[in-house]
Design a protein around this motif. Sequence first.
Motif, PDB file in Angstrom:
ATOM      1  N   PRO A  51      12.694  67.841 -13.409  1.00  0.00           N
ATOM      2  CA  PRO A  51      13.444  68.046 -12.167  1.00  0.00           C
ATOM      3  C   PRO A  51      14.690  67.167 -12.041  1.00  0.00           C
ATOM      4  CG  PRO A  51      11.713  66.472 -11.766  1.00  0.00           C
ATOM      5  CD  PRO A  51      11.675  66.771 -13.248  1.00  0.00           C
ATOM      6  N   ARG A  52      15.339  66.840 -13.147  1.00  0.00           N
ATOM      7  CA  ARG A  52      16.508  65.962 -13.096  1.00  0.00           C
ATOM      8  C   ARG A  52      17.588  66.556 -12.181  1.00  0.00           C
ATOM      9  NH1 ARG A  52      15.570  60.817 -15.213  1.00  0.00           N
ATOM     10  NH2 ARG A  52      14.161  61.043 -16.987  1.00  0.00           N
ATOM     11  N   PRO A  53      18.198  65.738 -11.311  1.00  0.00           N
ATOM     12  CA  PRO A  53      19.276  66.229 -10.450  1.00  0.00           C
ATOM     13  C   PRO A  53      20.550  66.466 -11.256  1.00  0.00           C
ATOM     14  CG  PRO A  53      19.011  63.864 -10.177  1.00  0.00           C
ATOM     15  CD  PRO A  53      17.897  64.313 -11.090  1.00  0.00           C
ATOM     16  N   VAL A  54      21.341  67.451 -10.855  1.00  0.00           N
ATOM     17  CA  VAL A  54      22.463  67.885 -11.701  1.00  0.00           C
ATOM     18  C   VAL A  54      23.728  68.226 -10.915  1.00  0.00           C
ATOM     19  CG1 VAL A  54      20.963  68.765 -13.536  1.00  0.00           C
ATOM     20  CG2 VAL A  54      21.608  70.271 -11.644  1.00  0.00           C
ATOM     21  N   SER A  55      23.855  67.788  -9.670  1.00  0.00           N
ATOM     22  CA  SER A  55      24.992  68.260  -8.865  1.00  0.00           C
ATOM     23  C   SER A  55      26.338  67.857  -9.454  1.00  0.00           C
ATOM     24  CB  SER A  55      24.874  67.750  -7.420  1.00  0.00           C
ATOM     25  OG  SER A  55      25.014  66.350  -7.353  1.00  0.00           O
ATOM     26  N   GLY A  56      26.371  66.795 -10.263  1.00  0.00           N
ATOM     27  CA  GLY A  56      27.641  66.366 -10.841  1.00  0.00           C
ATOM     28  C   GLY A  56      27.940  66.944 -12.209  1.00  0.00           C
ATOM     29  N   CYS A  57      27.052  67.801 -12.732  1.00  0.00           N
ATOM     30  CA  CYS A  57      27.222  68.206 -14.135  1.00  0.00           C
ATOM     31  C   CYS A  57      28.422  69.110 -14.344  1.00  0.00           C
ATOM     32  CB  CYS A  57      25.943  68.841 -14.680  1.00  0.00           C
ATOM     33  SG  CYS A  57      25.624  70.535 -14.194  1.00  0.00           S
ATOM     34  N   ALA A  58      28.573  70.140 -13.523  1.00  0.00           N
ATOM     35  CA  ALA A  58      29.619  71.140 -13.772  1.00  0.00           C
ATOM     36  C   ALA A  58      31.008  70.591 -13.501  1.00  0.00           C
ATOM     37  CB  ALA A  58      29.376  72.382 -12.923  1.00  0.00           C
ATOM     38  N   ALA A  59      31.134  69.822 -12.433  1.00  0.00           N
ATOM     39  CA  ALA A  59      32.462  69.397 -12.009  1.00  0.00           C
ATOM     40  C   ALA A  59      32.915  68.085 -12.632  1.00  0.00           C
ATOM     41  CB  ALA A  59      32.506  69.273 -10.485  1.00  0.00           C
ATOM     42  N   GLU A  60      31.979  67.242 -13.073  1.00  0.00           N
ATOM     43  CA  GLU A  60      32.354  65.920 -13.558  1.00  0.00           C
ATOM     44  C   GLU A  60      31.903  65.647 -14.991  1.00  0.00           C
ATOM     45  OE1 GLU A  60      34.471  64.152 -11.773  1.00  0.00           O
ATOM     46  OE2 GLU A  60      34.358  65.729 -10.251  1.00  0.00           O
ATOM     47  N   VAL A  61      30.599  65.734 -15.265  1.00  0.00           N
ATOM     48  CA  VAL A  61      30.113  65.425 -16.608  1.00  0.00           C
ATOM     49  C   VAL A  61      30.727  66.376 -17.633  1.00  0.00           C
ATOM     50  CG1 VAL A  61      28.090  65.133 -18.070  1.00  0.00           C
ATOM     51  CG2 VAL A  61      27.957  64.545 -15.649  1.00  0.00           C
ATOM     52  N   SER A  62      30.887  67.639 -17.269  1.00  0.00           N
ATOM     53  CA  SER A  62      31.491  68.608 -18.191  1.00  0.00           C
ATOM     54  C   SER A  62      32.867  68.148 -18.653  1.00  0.00           C
ATOM     55  CB  SER A  62      31.597  69.971 -17.513  1.00  0.00           C
ATOM     56  OG  SER A  62      32.447  69.912 -16.382  1.00  0.00           O
ATOM     57  N   GLN A  63      33.607  67.508 -17.746  1.00  0.00           N
ATOM     58  CA  GLN A  63      34.957  67.064 -18.102  1.00  0.00           C
ATOM     59  C   GLN A  63      34.943  65.812 -18.960  1.00  0.00           C
ATOM     60  OE1 GLN A  63      38.106  67.931 -15.142  1.00  0.00           O
ATOM     61  NE2 GLN A  63      36.435  68.121 -13.678  1.00  0.00           N
ATOM     62  N   ARG A  64      33.884  64.989 -18.808  1.00  0.00           N
ATOM     63  CA  ARG A  64      33.750  63.842 -19.717  1.00  0.00           C
ATOM     64  C   ARG A  64      33.397  64.347 -21.119  1.00  0.00           C
ATOM     65  NH1 ARG A  64      35.065  62.536 -15.950  1.00  0.00           N
ATOM     66  NH2 ARG A  64      36.936  62.865 -17.149  1.00  0.00           N
ATOM     67  N   ILE A  65      32.592  65.406 -21.194  1.00  0.00           N
ATOM     68  CA  ILE A  65      32.270  65.989 -22.500  1.00  0.00           C
ATOM     69  C   ILE A  65      33.544  66.512 -23.152  1.00  0.00           C
ATOM     70  CG2 ILE A  65      31.027  67.840 -23.678  1.00  0.00           C
ATOM     71  CD1 ILE A  65      28.894  67.611 -21.431  1.00  0.00           C
ATOM     72  N   ALA A  66      34.352  67.245 -22.384  1.00  0.00           N
ATOM     73  CA  ALA A  66      35.614  67.757 -22.921  1.00  0.00           C
ATOM     74  C   ALA A  66      36.529  66.615 -23.349  1.00  0.00           C
ATOM     75  CB  ALA A  66      36.305  68.635 -21.874  1.00  0.00           C
ATOM     76  N   GLU A  67      36.542  65.531 -22.580  1.00  0.00           N
ATOM     77  CA  GLU A  67      37.366  64.373 -22.936  1.00  0.00           C
ATOM     78  C   GLU A  67      36.928  63.779 -24.271  1.00  0.00           C
ATOM     79  OE1 GLU A  67      37.961  59.887 -21.213  1.00  0.00           O
ATOM     80  OE2 GLU A  67      38.121  61.531 -19.768  1.00  0.00           O
ATOM     81  N   ALA A  68      35.614  63.723 -24.488  1.00  0.00           N
ATOM     82  CA  ALA A  68      35.112  63.219 -25.764  1.00  0.00           C
ATOM     83  C   ALA A  68      35.548  64.127 -26.910  1.00  0.00           C
ATOM     84  CB  ALA A  68      33.588  63.109 -25.718  1.00  0.00           C
TER      85      ALA A  68
END
Length: 577
Positions: free
Chosen positions: A332-349
């Motif tokens: 049940p990990r929370p994910v509200s920041g995944c699409a808008a924020e973490v996704s962009q850190r992945i793209a930055e990497a």
Amino acid sequence: MTLDAITLSVIQAALQQTCDEMDLTFSRAAFSPVIAEANDRSDGIYSAVDGALIAQGSQGLPVFVGVMQHSTKTIIEMIADGRVLPPEQGDIYVVNDPYLGGTHLMDVRFAMPVWRQGKIFCWLSNTGHWPDIGGAVPGGFSASATAVEQEGLRLPPVKLFKKGVMDPEIYAIICSNIRVADQRIGDIRAQAAALHVGQDRLFQIVDRYGDETVVEAIAELRRRAAEQMRAHIAALPDGTYSSKAFVDSDGVVDTPLTIALSVEKAGDTLTFDFSGSSAPCAGPMNSVLATTLSSVYLAMRHIFPDVPISAGAFEPLIVKRPEGTFLDARYPRPVSGCAAEVSQRIAEAVFAAMVQAAPDKVTAAPAGSSGNFALGGNDPARGRDYVMYQISGGGYGGNSGHDGLSNGCSTIGISKSPPVEIMEQAYPVLYRQYALREGSGGAGKQRGGFGLAYEIELLRGEARASFVMDHGRVGPQGALGGRDGKVNTVTVFRDGKAHVPPHLSKEQDIPLKAGDRVSVGTPGGGGYGNPLERDAELVLRDVGLGYYSREQAAEMFGVVIGDGGVEVAATERLRRR
């Protein structure tokens, strides 16, 4: 049957136009400003066999490229094994479960099978960002959630429309769990209308060329997309390229999260390995697998934008499942920041790794934050509740030939900030400032673009503010000697006192009353190349436009500017030092 080049090209354009019309219909008919004005939505056509992407609207969010492909595949699989009721003509499924090929709960997907001659020809799917989905805070961006249930209503694939008629019971369940429920009917009807427009346009294509010809064209377009992406990859030097990107914190534990990436280029394939990244986190900055995959795909789309959008373009991109990291969130990990924020850190990497292999095609890091700011409250003048969702742009990174774009949309989308005038009409707020954030672009031979500075005042009533942003601790990375862009800043003024969130870019449920203000500065893009190699006349121009001060010109670029312009001798001495 052998397709001629002209017919293939016409069918490709017609499929693209179909998706574009779906996007346009969705935005024009939607009630919520985040869809109607900001275009936080996407539409596409998907394979009846495996849900593979056939075409997607050019004005849809790139991050949904892989996500809707994944969710459509999941629906097909769940129908096949009996976990979801089989479709009939006129049915539309609704789903927002992040763990079934999704993003965060606010991104609600509709999926509709298109029938031809008694069988499913393809699927049409779209995603719209609903401004609220219930949960602990208005807007759904719970910065300190520790379980997905705290973030809002989670929907498995269910039939919201059955044989063309909306199911009143399912609709009632949805409305009973979200805020400002009476406004959702407009977005729901718009989302369904977009799919029906797509079906009508698709029928026109198939009726004109025939089912077999269109099926053959789709297969050929997929093959060519894969071939084109392989050709681009083959031209890169073989080797392994590594990078890191950092998330400020998870909103609960005030420690950065690391995205560690290794990209192996061998022949005509790229293999992405995130296994060295941080473990699953307590807060909402976990990323589900579909979002992680889509983040890699969209980053490569930035690098090779000429490759047509199709599942074939992803075939040479091998992403190892990052098990045991926060980039492979499980219930049940929370994910509200995944699409808008973490996704962009992945793209930055991805950018930071690939700029080593293709320096002429990759930019320094862009702002990389959607600037998620949700404000929920009651407007006493209108006697109703509201949920306002503000997204904002930032600076793009410099590249080998140009400075970065200023106030560009987020890396993952084509969404734009809703017009200030629309927001002030819809909500009890006043924008006291809305301007470029001067000085925020990272120094480089080609400097980064500038972020946005805005300030909003609550005019009446009481409200609660929540933020899920990023790059508040470390700015967007410079490339090949360029400097980082300025960090994201958030300041809340209550009773005249300034409050900075302890996690810098994340906090929830901040109480506001009339007269209180929220001030945000979005990140500037990273600089590209050695700043001391920047043309001094370009630095002079930037100072003249107010982008940098004279002091910044000297400190960041080694350029001395006096009343008469560039002081050449002093500049040469400073740069030599």
